[in-house]
Enzyme design. Structure first.
Site, mmCIF file in Angstrom:
data_model
loop_
_atom_site.group_PDB
_atom_site.id
_atom_site.type_symbol
_atom_site.label_atom_id
_atom_site.label_comp_id
_atom_site.label_asym_id
_atom_site.label_seq_id
_atom_site.Cartn_x
_atom_site.Cartn_y
_atom_site.Cartn_z
ATOM 1 C CD GLU A 98 -2.327 5.237 4.529
ATOM 2 O OE1 GLU A 98 -1.928 5.346 5.523
ATOM 3 O OE2 GLU A 98 -3.511 5.794 4.185
ATOM 4 C CE1 TYR A 145 -4.339 -1.666 5.702
ATOM 5 C CE2 TYR A 145 -2.970 0.629 5.042
ATOM 6 C CZ TYR A 145 -3.802 -0.660 4.416
ATOM 7 O OH TYR A 145 -3.728 -0.895 3.130
ATOM 8 C CB SER A 187 -0.970 -0.242 1.126
ATOM 9 O OG SER A 187 -1.331 1.147 1.592
HETATM 10 P P1 NAP Z 1 -11.635 -4.576 1.894
HETATM 11 O O1 NAP Z 1 -12.689 -4.386 0.925
HETATM 12 O O2 NAP Z 1 -11.625 -3.983 3.291
HETATM 13 O O3 NAP Z 1 -11.393 -6.069 1.836
HETATM 14 C C1 NAP Z 1 -10.460 -6.729 2.827
HETATM 15 C C2 NAP Z 1 -10.738 -8.351 2.538
HETATM 16 O O4 NAP Z 1 -9.847 -8.870 3.816
HETATM 17 C C3 NAP Z 1 -12.561 -8.671 3.039
HETATM 18 O O5 NAP Z 1 -12.510 -9.659 2.157
HETATM 19 C C4 NAP Z 1 -12.171 -9.069 4.421
HETATM 20 O O6 NAP Z 1 -13.008 -10.023 4.767
HETATM 21 C C5 NAP Z 1 -10.878 -9.834 4.383
HETATM 22 N N1 NAP Z 1 -10.067 -10.097 5.758
HETATM 23 C C6 NAP Z 1 -10.003 -9.161 6.701
HETATM 24 N N2 NAP Z 1 -9.611 -9.750 7.949
HETATM 25 C C7 NAP Z 1 -9.396 -11.031 7.624
HETATM 26 C C8 NAP Z 1 -9.035 -12.362 8.263
HETATM 27 N N3 NAP Z 1 -8.751 -12.206 9.314
HETATM 28 N N4 NAP Z 1 -9.109 -13.563 7.481
HETATM 29 C C9 NAP Z 1 -9.703 -13.687 5.993
HETATM 30 N N5 NAP Z 1 -10.033 -12.650 5.545
HETATM 31 C C10 NAP Z 1 -9.994 -11.290 6.178
HETATM 32 O O7 NAP Z 1 -10.070 -3.973 1.336
HETATM 33 P P2 NAP Z 1 -9.893 -3.506 -0.245
HETATM 34 O O8 NAP Z 1 -10.097 -2.180 -0.533
HETATM 35 O O9 NAP Z 1 -10.458 -4.526 -1.358
HETATM 36 O O10 NAP Z 1 -8.354 -3.950 -0.384
HETATM 37 C C11 NAP Z 1 -7.604 -5.182 -0.811
HETATM 38 C C12 NAP Z 1 -6.351 -5.126 -0.125
HETATM 39 O O11 NAP Z 1 -5.562 -4.144 -0.674
HETATM 40 C C13 NAP Z 1 -5.882 -4.940 1.151
HETATM 41 O O12 NAP Z 1 -4.980 -5.794 1.470
HETATM 42 C C14 NAP Z 1 -5.841 -3.409 1.401
HETATM 43 O O13 NAP Z 1 -4.992 -3.321 2.527
HETATM 44 C C15 NAP Z 1 -4.940 -3.486 0.338
HETATM 45 N N6 NAP Z 1 -4.892 -2.029 -0.383
HETATM 46 C C16 NAP Z 1 -6.096 -1.189 -0.513
HETATM 47 C C17 NAP Z 1 -6.244 0.115 -1.087
HETATM 48 C C18 NAP Z 1 -7.344 0.715 -1.479
HETATM 49 O O14 NAP Z 1 -7.296 1.813 -1.744
HETATM 50 N N7 NAP Z 1 -8.436 0.184 -1.703
HETATM 51 C C19 NAP Z 1 -4.784 0.675 -1.219
HETATM 52 C C20 NAP Z 1 -3.624 0.100 -1.200
HETATM 53 C C21 NAP Z 1 -3.784 -1.371 -0.544
HETATM 54 P P3 NAP Z 1 -14.480 -9.754 5.652
HETATM 55 O O15 NAP Z 1 -15.524 -9.648 4.803
HETATM 56 O O16 NAP Z 1 -14.642 -11.082 6.522
HETATM 57 O O17 NAP Z 1 -14.174 -8.722 6.393
#
Ligand code: NAP
Length: 340
Positions: free
Chosen positions: A125, A147, A123
Site C-alpha cells: 500500500e 494506513y 506493505s
Molecule cells: P490482521 O489479521 O488484521 O492482524 C493484525 C494484528 O494486529 C491483530 O493481532 C491485532 O490484534 C493486532 N493489533 C492491532 N492493534 C493492536 C494494538 N494496539 N496493540 C497490539 N496488537 C494490535 O493483519 P494481517 O493480515 O495478519 O497483517 C499482519 C501485518 O502485515 C500487519 O501489520 C499488516 O498491516 C501487514 N500487511 C498485511 C498484508 C495483507 O495482505 N494481509 C499486506 C501487507 C502488509 P487484535 O486481535 O487485538 O485486533
C-alpha cells in the site's frame, strides 16, 4: 531452542507464522491485547503451545516488558490497524499503532535486546498512486491513505534505525495475501462469504458490513469498483518469506508478491465458480462503496526475494479462493446448525 516474539499473534499472519515457527521447533511468544486473547481468535487453537504476553502497541512499557519476558532471538512486528479503508475514519489511531508502535518496539529492542533480529511488516500500500509498474524495493512510495502513510513512516524508521544503530531490522514489503483467516471486513473474504451464502441459499446474511447492513441482502453482495486489480497470494506462503528474511546474513528490505494480477471481477468468478454459480447473478457494483482515493496499480516485482530468499509462492490464486469459499461454507453451516 530459538525464541520468537510475534506482535499481532491473533491476526491472520501472526497465527500462521506461529504455526510455522512451532513446526520448526521455536519457542513462540505472542504479544496480544488481553480482551482479544480471551475472545475466539485466529490463534485460539495454539493456546497451550504459545506463551501469550498481554500488551498494547500504544504502550511502550508493555512492549519493553514483553521483550524482557520473551528474551527473543527473533521478533516479528505484525501488529497494526491493518485495514486501509478504515484508516480514513481511524487516522490518528492508525498512525499511533502502525507508525509510533514500530518506533516503540525498535527503541525497546535497542535498549533491551539489541542482538535480536526484527522483521517489520511493511506493505505494498506504500506504493499507493504509483506510476511505476511493477514495483520493487527501489520504487518511490506515493501513499494514498492514512494506513499507507503510517506504513511509510515505519518503513523509513526501519532503515534509519538499521543504518544508524547497526541493528538487525529487516522489512517485507508484502503485497496482498489472504486466507480462510482473513476478517470479513476485507473484500476478498466478503466475496468468499457471498459465494458461500449463495451456495447455501442464504438470501439475507446475519453477518453485517461496516455500515451495519447484511453483507448479503436480498441475495445480492454489494461491492465497490470491480475493475480494481491486485496481486493476491495466500498468507501461508507469505509468513514463510518473513522467516526467510530473518535467516539472511544481513538485514534488508524485500518485496514479496506473486507478480500476477487479478481483478475483483475475476475473484468473483473464481469464488462463485467454486460453487457452480454465475457471479453476475449475485454481485452488484455500488458506486458509494468506492474509496475516496483509490490505490493505483500495485504489482510485485519480487525478483530480489526469488533470487536471495529462494522464495516462490506455492498456492495459486484459484486454490486460495477455493480454500476461502470452502471455509466459509463450513463456518456458515455450523452457525446454521447451532441455531437449530
Ligand atoms: P490482521 O489479521 O488484521 O492482524 C493484525 C494484528 O494486529 C491483530 O493481532 C491485532 O490484534 C493486532 N493489533 C492491532 N492493534 C493492536 C494494538 N494496539 N496493540 C497490539 N496488537 C494490535 O493483519 P494481517 O493480515 O495478519 O497483517 C499482519 C501485518 O502485515 C500487519 O501489520 C499488516 O498491516 C501487514 N500487511 C498485511 C498484508 C495483507 O495482505 N494481509 C499486506 C501487507 C502488509 P487484535 O486481535 O487485538 O485486533
Amino acid at each position: 531452542m530459538k525464541r520468537a516474539l510475534i506482535t499481532g499473534i491473533t491476526g491472520q499472519d501472526g497465527s500462521f507464522l506461529a504455526e510455522f515457527l512451532l513446526e520448526r521447533g521455536y519457542e513462540v511468544f505472542g504479544l496480544a491485547r488481553r480482551e482479544s486473547w480471551f475472545r475466539p481468535n485466529n490463534a485460539s487453537h495454539l493456546g497451550d503451545r504459545v506463551k501469550v504476553l498481554f500488551g498494547d502497541m500504544s504502550e511502550g512499557t508493555d512492549i519493553s516488558s514483553a521483550l524482557q519476558d520473551a528474551q527473543p532471538d527473533e521478533i516479528y512486528n505484525l501488529a497494526s490497524q491493518s485495514r486501509p479503508g478504515e484508516s480514513w475514519v481511524r487516522a490518528p489511531e492508525t498512525l499511533m499503532i502502525n507508525g509510533m508502535g514500530a518506533i516503540r518496539l525498535f527503541e525497546a529492542m535497542r535498549h533491551g535486546c539489541p542482538k535480536a533480529r526484527v522483521y517489520h511488516a511493511s506493505s505494498s500500500e506504500m506504493f499507493g498512486q504509483t506510476k511505476c509498474i511493477p514495483q520493487n524495493e527501489e520504487t518511490p512510495f506515493n501513499p494514498a491513505n492514512p494506513y499507507a502513510a503510517a506504513k511509510v513512516y515505519a518503513h523509513q524508521i526501519v532503515r534509519i534505525y538499521r543504518e544508524s544503530y547497526g541493528l538487525f531490522i529487516a522489512s517485507g514489503i508484502l503485497f496482498n495475501h489472504e486466507s480462510e483467516r482473513r476478517p470479513l471486513h476485507f473484500v476478498t473474504q466478503k466475496i468468499a462469504y457471498g459465494a458461500a451464502c449463495a451456495a447455501l441459499g442464504i438470501k439475507n446474511s446475519t453477518d453485517l458490513n461496516e455500515r451495519g447492513h447484511p453483507i448479503v441482502a436480498d441475495g445480492r453482495l454489494s461491492l465497490g469498483n470491480l475493475d480494481v486489480a491486485r496481486d493476491w497470494g495466500h498468507a501461508i506462503d507469505f509468513v514463510r518469506a518473513m522467516w526467510l528474511i530473518l535467516q539472511q546474513e544481513r538485514p534488508d528490505d524485500f518485496v514479496v508478491g506473486t507478480g500476477k494480477l487479478h481483478t475483483l471481477r475475476q475473484l468473483c468468478e473464481a469464488a462463485y465458480g467454486r460453487v457452480d454459480m454465475n457471479w453476475q447473478d449475485h454481485v452488484v457494483s455500488d458506486p458509494s462503496l468506492v474509496r475516496p482515493l483509490e490505490t493505483g496499480q500495485t504489482l510485485a516485482d519480487a525478483s530480489k526475494a526469488r533470487r536471495l530468499l529462494n522464495w516462490e509462492p506455492s498456492i495459486s490464486f484459484e486454490e486460495m479462493v477455493s480454500k476461502m469459499v470452502d471455509a466459509q461454507i463450513v463456518r456458515l453451516k455450523s452457525t446454521l446448525s447451532s441455531r437449530k
